[in-house]
Design a protein around this motif. Structure first.
Motif, PDB file in Angstrom:
ATOM      1  N   GLN A 134     -10.919  79.857 100.523  1.00  0.00           N
ATOM      2  CA  GLN A 134     -11.112  81.180  99.737  1.00  0.00           C
ATOM      3  C   GLN A 134     -12.122  80.986  98.685  1.00  0.00           C
ATOM      4  O   GLN A 134     -12.905  81.943  98.542  1.00  0.00           O
ATOM      5  CB  GLN A 134      -9.820  81.728  99.195  1.00  0.00           C
ATOM      6  CG  GLN A 134      -8.586  81.972 100.190  1.00  0.00           C
ATOM      7  CD  GLN A 134      -7.488  82.527  99.628  1.00  0.00           C
ATOM      8  OE1 GLN A 134      -7.375  82.773  98.363  1.00  0.00           O
ATOM      9  NE2 GLN A 134      -6.429  82.601 100.435  1.00  0.00           N
ATOM     10  N   LEU A 135     -12.022  79.995  97.689  1.00  0.00           N
ATOM     11  CA  LEU A 135     -13.090  79.704  96.729  1.00  0.00           C
ATOM     12  C   LEU A 135     -14.300  79.397  97.402  1.00  0.00           C
ATOM     13  O   LEU A 135     -15.313  79.857  96.888  1.00  0.00           O
ATOM     14  CB  LEU A 135     -12.548  78.601  95.988  1.00  0.00           C
ATOM     15  CG  LEU A 135     -13.499  77.927  94.573  1.00  0.00           C
ATOM     16  CD1 LEU A 135     -13.564  79.350  93.610  1.00  0.00           C
ATOM     17  CD2 LEU A 135     -13.137  76.834  93.855  1.00  0.00           C
ATOM     18  N   TRP A 136     -14.404  78.835  98.516  1.00  0.00           N
ATOM     19  CA  TRP A 136     -15.849  78.318  98.998  1.00  0.00           C
ATOM     20  C   TRP A 136     -16.206  79.691  99.732  1.00  0.00           C
ATOM     21  O   TRP A 136     -17.453  80.115  99.482  1.00  0.00           O
ATOM     22  CB  TRP A 136     -15.601  77.466 100.281  1.00  0.00           C
ATOM     23  CG  TRP A 136     -16.555  77.012 101.190  1.00  0.00           C
ATOM     24  CD1 TRP A 136     -17.935  76.434 100.778  1.00  0.00           C
ATOM     25  CD2 TRP A 136     -17.098  77.684 102.517  1.00  0.00           C
ATOM     26  NE1 TRP A 136     -18.968  76.578 101.841  1.00  0.00           N
ATOM     27  CE2 TRP A 136     -18.460  77.210 102.885  1.00  0.00           C
ATOM     28  CE3 TRP A 136     -16.395  78.489 103.355  1.00  0.00           C
ATOM     29  CZ2 TRP A 136     -18.839  77.440 103.904  1.00  0.00           C
ATOM     30  CZ3 TRP A 136     -17.026  78.946 104.419  1.00  0.00           C
ATOM     31  CH2 TRP A 136     -18.072  78.510 104.794  1.00  0.00           C
ATOM     32  N   HIS A 137     -15.396  80.683 100.071  1.00  0.00           N
ATOM     33  CA  HIS A 137     -15.910  81.724 100.603  1.00  0.00           C
ATOM     34  C   HIS A 137     -16.250  82.720  99.609  1.00  0.00           C
ATOM     35  O   HIS A 137     -17.633  83.372  99.729  1.00  0.00           O
ATOM     36  CB  HIS A 137     -14.987  82.503 101.599  1.00  0.00           C
ATOM     37  CG  HIS A 137     -15.339  83.766 102.327  1.00  0.00           C
ATOM     38  ND1 HIS A 137     -16.170  83.600 103.240  1.00  0.00           N
ATOM     39  CD2 HIS A 137     -14.874  85.049 102.174  1.00  0.00           C
ATOM     40  CE1 HIS A 137     -16.392  85.188 103.700  1.00  0.00           C
ATOM     41  NE2 HIS A 137     -15.745  85.792 102.900  1.00  0.00           N
ATOM     42  N   ALA A 138     -15.767  82.613  98.757  1.00  0.00           N
ATOM     43  CA  ALA A 138     -16.260  83.597  97.305  1.00  0.00           C
ATOM     44  C   ALA A 138     -17.709  83.319  97.023  1.00  0.00           C
ATOM     45  O   ALA A 138     -18.298  84.099  96.873  1.00  0.00           O
ATOM     46  CB  ALA A 138     -15.064  83.847  96.520  1.00  0.00           C
ATOM     47  N   LEU A 164     -16.704  89.081 106.909  1.00  0.00           N
ATOM     48  CA  LEU A 164     -15.843  88.047 107.384  1.00  0.00           C
ATOM     49  C   LEU A 164     -14.561  88.102 106.465  1.00  0.00           C
ATOM     50  O   LEU A 164     -14.621  88.515 105.298  1.00  0.00           O
ATOM     51  CB  LEU A 164     -16.467  86.621 106.997  1.00  0.00           C
ATOM     52  CG  LEU A 164     -17.718  86.146 108.000  1.00  0.00           C
ATOM     53  CD1 LEU A 164     -18.033  84.828 107.449  1.00  0.00           C
ATOM     54  CD2 LEU A 164     -17.417  86.479 109.393  1.00  0.00           C
ATOM     55  N   GLU A 165     -13.212  87.929 107.154  1.00  0.00           N
ATOM     56  CA  GLU A 165     -12.060  87.802 106.328  1.00  0.00           C
ATOM     57  C   GLU A 165     -12.034  86.529 105.488  1.00  0.00           C
ATOM     58  O   GLU A 165     -12.578  85.527 105.853  1.00  0.00           O
ATOM     59  CB  GLU A 165     -10.699  87.761 107.410  1.00  0.00           C
ATOM     60  CG  GLU A 165     -10.706  88.997 108.247  1.00  0.00           C
ATOM     61  CD  GLU A 165     -10.275  90.059 107.585  1.00  0.00           C
ATOM     62  OE1 GLU A 165      -9.562  89.842 106.750  1.00  0.00           O
ATOM     63  OE2 GLU A 165     -10.537  91.267 108.215  1.00  0.00           O
ATOM     64  N   TYR A 166     -11.432  86.707 104.518  1.00  0.00           N
ATOM     65  CA  TYR A 166     -11.097  85.608 103.556  1.00  0.00           C
ATOM     66  C   TYR A 166     -10.148  84.505 104.555  1.00  0.00           C
ATOM     67  O   TYR A 166      -9.442  84.784 104.957  1.00  0.00           O
ATOM     68  CB  TYR A 166     -10.355  85.787 102.478  1.00  0.00           C
ATOM     69  CG  TYR A 166     -11.360  86.136 101.211  1.00  0.00           C
ATOM     70  CD1 TYR A 166     -11.554  85.060 100.361  1.00  0.00           C
ATOM     71  CD2 TYR A 166     -11.934  87.404 100.932  1.00  0.00           C
ATOM     72  CE1 TYR A 166     -12.602  85.297  99.247  1.00  0.00           C
ATOM     73  CE2 TYR A 166     -12.898  87.530  99.900  1.00  0.00           C
ATOM     74  CZ  TYR A 166     -13.235  86.571  98.995  1.00  0.00           C
ATOM     75  OH  TYR A 166     -14.078  86.823  98.073  1.00  0.00           O
ATOM     76  N   PRO A 167     -10.562  83.076 104.426  1.00  0.00           N
ATOM     77  CA  PRO A 167      -9.602  82.051 105.041  1.00  0.00           C
ATOM     78  C   PRO A 167      -8.170  82.039 104.228  1.00  0.00           C
ATOM     79  O   PRO A 167      -8.136  82.803 103.099  1.00  0.00           O
ATOM     80  CB  PRO A 167     -10.249  80.749 104.468  1.00  0.00           C
ATOM     81  CG  PRO A 167     -11.761  81.168 104.288  1.00  0.00           C
ATOM     82  CD  PRO A 167     -11.645  82.665 103.761  1.00  0.00           C
ATOM     83  N   ASP A 168      -7.402  81.543 104.629  1.00  0.00           N
ATOM     84  CA  ASP A 168      -5.845  81.401 104.117  1.00  0.00           C
ATOM     85  C   ASP A 168      -5.697  80.265 103.172  1.00  0.00           C
ATOM     86  O   ASP A 168      -5.028  80.561 102.084  1.00  0.00           O
ATOM     87  CB  ASP A 168      -4.909  80.924 105.273  1.00  0.00           C
ATOM     88  CG  ASP A 168      -4.696  81.963 106.454  1.00  0.00           C
ATOM     89  OD1 ASP A 168      -4.865  83.187 105.905  1.00  0.00           O
ATOM     90  OD2 ASP A 168      -4.338  81.694 107.415  1.00  0.00           O
ATOM     91  N   GLU A 169      -6.452  79.161 103.046  1.00  0.00           N
ATOM     92  CA  GLU A 169      -6.339  78.073 102.176  1.00  0.00           C
ATOM     93  C   GLU A 169      -7.063  78.588 100.879  1.00  0.00           C
ATOM     94  O   GLU A 169      -8.238  78.864 101.124  1.00  0.00           O
ATOM     95  CB  GLU A 169      -6.999  76.832 102.701  1.00  0.00           C
ATOM     96  CG  GLU A 169      -5.952  76.146 103.860  1.00  0.00           C
ATOM     97  CD  GLU A 169      -6.643  74.886 104.164  1.00  0.00           C
ATOM     98  OE1 GLU A 169      -6.411  73.866 103.252  1.00  0.00           O
ATOM     99  OE2 GLU A 169      -7.030  74.684 105.187  1.00  0.00           O
ATOM    100  N   PRO A 170      -6.610  78.109  99.694  1.00  0.00           N
ATOM    101  CA  PRO A 170      -7.131  78.499  98.549  1.00  0.00           C
ATOM    102  C   PRO A 170      -8.548  78.109  98.291  1.00  0.00           C
ATOM    103  O   PRO A 170      -9.578  78.629  97.755  1.00  0.00           O
ATOM    104  CB  PRO A 170      -6.020  78.118  97.295  1.00  0.00           C
ATOM    105  CG  PRO A 170      -4.692  78.128  98.094  1.00  0.00           C
ATOM    106  CD  PRO A 170      -5.108  77.886  99.460  1.00  0.00           C
ATOM    107  N   ILE A 171      -8.607  76.592  98.535  1.00  0.00           N
ATOM    108  CA  ILE A 171      -9.897  76.159  98.448  1.00  0.00           C
ATOM    109  C   ILE A 171     -10.849  76.567  99.475  1.00  0.00           C
ATOM    110  O   ILE A 171     -12.384  76.699  98.942  1.00  0.00           O
ATOM    111  CB  ILE A 171     -10.106  74.520  98.708  1.00  0.00           C
ATOM    112  CG1 ILE A 171      -9.410  74.129  99.975  1.00  0.00           C
ATOM    113  CG2 ILE A 171      -9.022  73.878  97.657  1.00  0.00           C
ATOM    114  CD1 ILE A 171     -10.024  72.626 100.281  1.00  0.00           C
TER     115      ILE A 171
END
Length: 272
Positions: A145-149, A136-143
């Motif tokens: 991105q943290l959730w995805h990481a 999956l691609e990382y989302p745009d929003e920083p929060i």
């Protein structure tokens, strides 16, 4: 290893809340899926139109009969793409409700978590649920991105945990009974959420007592040793992600992660 485990555990609520927040259930219901259907389909949507067999294999300790009641039927109701979008939207709404975007240190926390997740992505082999999320691609929003990481780090660890259980000869229901006996998660919750019949649970308890792993409802010394061995091996298999940070980086991530995890818990996102 201790710092790496702390870094994962303290940030884990940022990922795990997606299984408890009402935002998730609401968005899955809008697509026509309620309860278990929303859970199994939303988490397995990374595989595409997953079969029940694939979900049984990768989720491990749920009653297969429960999974078969909703998978693959979910794919006649909605699509994996719609569910992935709904899950991401629910995560963003819930994390904003917890105001984790206002917690100091977001940029540094995200940078460290992404570095660990990127390192994990170099070790796809033998980790199917993690590998599917890694595509999956990382989302745009920083929060987000943290959730995805953290989602990547959780699934990386989870696949290693399942490999350890298989290697130790601990089956799905045995793993649940032993986990419940530690007292870290209430046995009634495990029984309810994993949907194993009471008679099968009781028979597994009796089998574990015969093996010398349970004494009544508590772990014996041998049972505790087995549980510790499983946890230690799970930690070791998760290390390739965190070695990219080094000991100091892991300690720093553990330090930074605490208020993010606490914000999620304090906002009631974990259902407690």
């Amino acid at each position: 290893m201790k710092a790496a485990r702390q870094a994962w555990r303290r940030l884990e609520p940022v990922h795990a809340m997606i299984y408890f927040v009402p935002e998730g259930g609401q968005r899955y219901a809008e697509l026509g899926l309620e309860g278990a259907g929303g859970y199994f389909a939303s988490r397995s949507a990374v595989f595409g139109r997953a079969s029940a067999e694939l979900v049984i294999a990768t989720f491990y300790n749920f009653n297969p009969r429960l999974i078969r009641t909703v998978i693959p039927a979910a794919w006649d109701i909605t699509t994996p793409e719609q569910l992935l979008a709904a899950r991401l939207d629910a995560a963003g709404a819930a994390l904003k409700r917890a105001k984790i975007d206002e917690v100091p240190g977001l940029d540094e926390t995200l940078a460290l978590a992404r570095r660990a997740a990127d390192a994990a992505c170099e070790r796809l082999q033998g980790r199917p649920l993690f590998a599917a999320h890694a595509a999956l691609e990382y989302p745009d929003e920083p929060i987000l991105q943290l959730w995805h990481a953290q989602t990547l780090l959780r699934e990386f660890r989870g696949d290693g945990h399942i490999a350890t259980l298989v290697d130790e000869g601990v089956g799905p229901l045995e793993a649940l009974v032993l986990h419940g006996a530690t007292g870290t998660i209430p046995t009634p919750f495990l029984k309810m959420s994993r949907a194993w019949p009471e008679e099968e649970w009781a028979a597994t308890e009796e089998a574990l007592r015969a093996r010398g792993l349970l004494d009544g409802d508590e772990l014996t010394a041998e049972g505790k040793a087995l549980r510790q061995r499983i946890e230690d091996r799970t930690d070791a298999l998760a290390l390739p992600a965190y070695e990219a940070l080094g000991e100091e980086g892991c300690e720093r991530l553990a330090e930074l992660a605490r208020p993010f995890g606490r914000a999620v818990v304090d906002a009631g996102l974990m259902g407690i």
